[in-house]
Design an enzyme around this catalytic site. Sequence first.
Site, PDB file in Angstrom:
ATOM      1  N   TRP A 129     -15.445 -12.170 -50.401  1.00 25.34           N
ATOM      2  CA  TRP A 129     -16.246 -12.220 -49.182  1.00 25.34           C
ATOM      3  C   TRP A 129     -15.397 -11.759 -47.976  1.00 25.34           C
ATOM      4  CZ3 TRP A 129     -21.078 -11.836 -50.196  1.00 25.34           C
ATOM      5  CH2 TRP A 129     -21.637 -12.458 -51.295  1.00 25.34           C
ATOM      6  N   SER A 130     -15.301 -12.576 -46.941  1.00 23.92           N
ATOM      7  CA  SER A 130     -14.707 -12.057 -45.696  1.00 23.92           C
ATOM      8  C   SER A 130     -13.182 -11.973 -45.696  1.00 23.92           C
ATOM      9  CB  SER A 130     -15.176 -12.890 -44.516  1.00 23.92           C
ATOM     10  OG  SER A 130     -16.571 -12.747 -44.377  1.00 23.92           O
TER      11      SER A 130
END
Lengths: 433, 433
Positions: B152-153
């Site tokens: 993800w981030s």
Amino acid sequence: MRLRPLALCVLLSSFSTPLLAQSPALPSPDRVRLDRLQLMQGFPPPAERQVTAANFLSQYPNVRWAFHHMRELLPSRNIARGAGPVSELPVGEDWRERIEALRFTGPDGNELSFIEYLTDSYADSTLVMKDGKVIYETYHQGQTAHLPHQLWSVTKSFTGLIASMLIEEGLIKADAQVTDYLPELEGSGWQGATVQQVLNMTADIDYSEIYGDERSDVLQYAVAAGMVPAPADYQGARELYSYLPTIGAAGEHGQGFIYRTVHTEVLGWLVRRASGQRLSDLISERIWQPLGAEQDAYMLLDRHGTGWAGAGMNATLRDLARFGEMMRNEGRFNGRQIVSSSVVRSILEGADREAFKASGRDFQPGYSYRNQWWISHNADGGYEALGVHGQMIHVNPTVGLVVVRLSSHPIASSGYTFPTTRPAMMALADLLR
Amino acid sequence: MRLRPLALCVLLSSFSTPLLAQSPALPSPDRVRLDRLQLMQGFPPPAERQVTAANFLSQYPNVRWAFHHMRELLPSRNIARGAGPVSELPVGEDWRERIEALRFTGPDGNELSFIEYLTDSYADSTLVMKDGKVIYETYHQGQTAHLPHQLWSVTKSFTGLIASMLIEEGLIKADAQVTDYLPELEGSGWQGATVQQVLNMTADIDYSEIYGDERSDVLQYAVAAGMVPAPADYQGARELYSYLPTIGAAGEHGQGFIYRTVHTEVLGWLVRRASGQRLSDLISERIWQPLGAEQDAYMLLDRHGTGWAGAGMNATLRDLARFGEMMRNEGRFNGRQIVSSSVVRSILEGADREAFKASGRDFQPGYSYRNQWWISHNADGGYEALGVHGQMIHVNPTVGLVVVRLSSHPIASSGYTFPTTRPAMMALADLLR
């Protein structure tokens, strides 16, 4: 279905002779050099150079890029090379000039050179080994060395080899019925067929591969596998496990050979059920890791994560050379026996050549098809793994020859390339004999 | 849009404090142990254990399997480790017992142990390095070591690092306007914003991340990226390059920090445009290969082949430890300077802490966000790369500490885990200080 003819070709490896007569106008190989096409170049690429899951098969020359980038279009599962060292692929004398200049007579009686043959068949990359050493390795026209290439039905020969290994180990019985392992197929076309009949594609099923027929089974297969998008009005199965049991019965099993990809999908299912392992893991553990492959390979998947056992493997040219060399050495490579020699020898015995004639594949005279391998029964004992659009592993045990050719021919069917490939391989064998 | 709340959470890394109060009923971690769930087991798996691109985010606990198998659900591009040797990841003293037994006070004033913290935050795997040596490495509850995990981030910190390197090399100017590189964004919300403002997420745009709003921009982002299927009535953009220019203007640029993933998608675009290379190739050549990573990593793609620069990288725990260790050593690892120390030091300077307060991220007191990294400004000089559902690389330069934790928490937002993570990291630092 709104698929264009070229898109359908990909699914058609069996065909009748009249189809060959409809030779479509093909683009000049020079016009579709990858290094000129600039496919997928730019951020974003211009629309006409944009390759997607929806257009890669329907808009030639998109496959020239797509066949090296399939995982960027579709879901995939890794076939891990493991953490071991890369095996040596010894380099021998450089035969480039002599191989490329080699002249032979094509099927129409015209003479051509080996490099003309490769170029005219839209080869992406070619590797030749003689007695265990690389004597020719070329990536044509801007094609790529390190990215795995879509193998189409060469995948079948991997699936067939794994099945053969499991048979030798007693995990699968060749003369058992397929439904003994896969009760889901009771009442389907595979009812009553043996494992060996599926391996040799002599089980008969109600499965057609017909151009332009909107209800053709081959289109359902492609949609079920996730190979092509489902048309808006599509009502059929959308993944392999629910599709296969819908295929009905036809004639008697064990008669003529008819090449049908769905047999290999059943075989993949059977191998998974019997072993409790995914096909990609079996290939990794039993072949790719022991081979000392340079790169991970991968398998394309349907939307439920099922690998295309009949069409979905991707691997690099050099790793396929290792695999071919292992086959040539009756299962031995990288200092170890990877596949037992009896498994390899059993495959090379071939199957019923009379049954093979039923297929109408006149461009493979004298051949048979056994355990998902094409056995020539010629004097050199040659055999092949073949995939549409020009994928090939060719082994000539007598001459000590292994040829791997990866390609992106506009026409899928081997019928468009193999009539020239066969004399080309013979000429190459004579050159190196 | 028919997405369930948990599915939406994945997209929400910024949130307001009141949302935290709506703590949903979470499944007991023991009930969703991967080794009990049997997700994707069987050929085919039973319907309730079938994970697909359509249900992996909307049906917990499917992410417990999916976060290690993202490429089996979606298209992906390789981040090659190259052909070089795997770098050593030295093993130090075994601190397992002491680390797992370590007790600290959580945000609600209750005492808990480090292993309770990991288990209760649905950790998949955890690795701790002290002074360059692995002192703790655990794959929890049947989770996987060798398969890359969805970051993800944490991806943003890779994109930000690459952008920072290109800035130092003069290929991108931090004070130039984004539209100087990307004229496609003229007239969009990024008009007038500088590269640095996008790097620090202080550019202001009309982009909302609101639960349950059927027209929320964050859902459009997810559909455009191919992260979630498009609802039947969806009319918006279906890939990133056509989506980003549709995002309109809001307030003045350069004021408050607001965390928005689409800024990083713009940054990825800018990096590609300026370098002429894909982000995945830049990461491979400039980071992954020099690191001597054990495994290839990969980037998830939209339907036009564009990597999710803000959310799409997948890598293994051990390779992320190498990366974290490289950051801790100001760009040095595997016997070479991989990123210049001035680039790392510049990131660690952080940004405007007053601007950060505007984000409402009270669980990161004193922090700032610079070049896509979370900078604590605490006495130890700690900093993080963070991703939803509990992904984290934590570096404490003073103590010589690198912690990598990969996770599959039912709730996406770091707000659910970071309030406990912060004191946990402080306690760990004190234990090892």
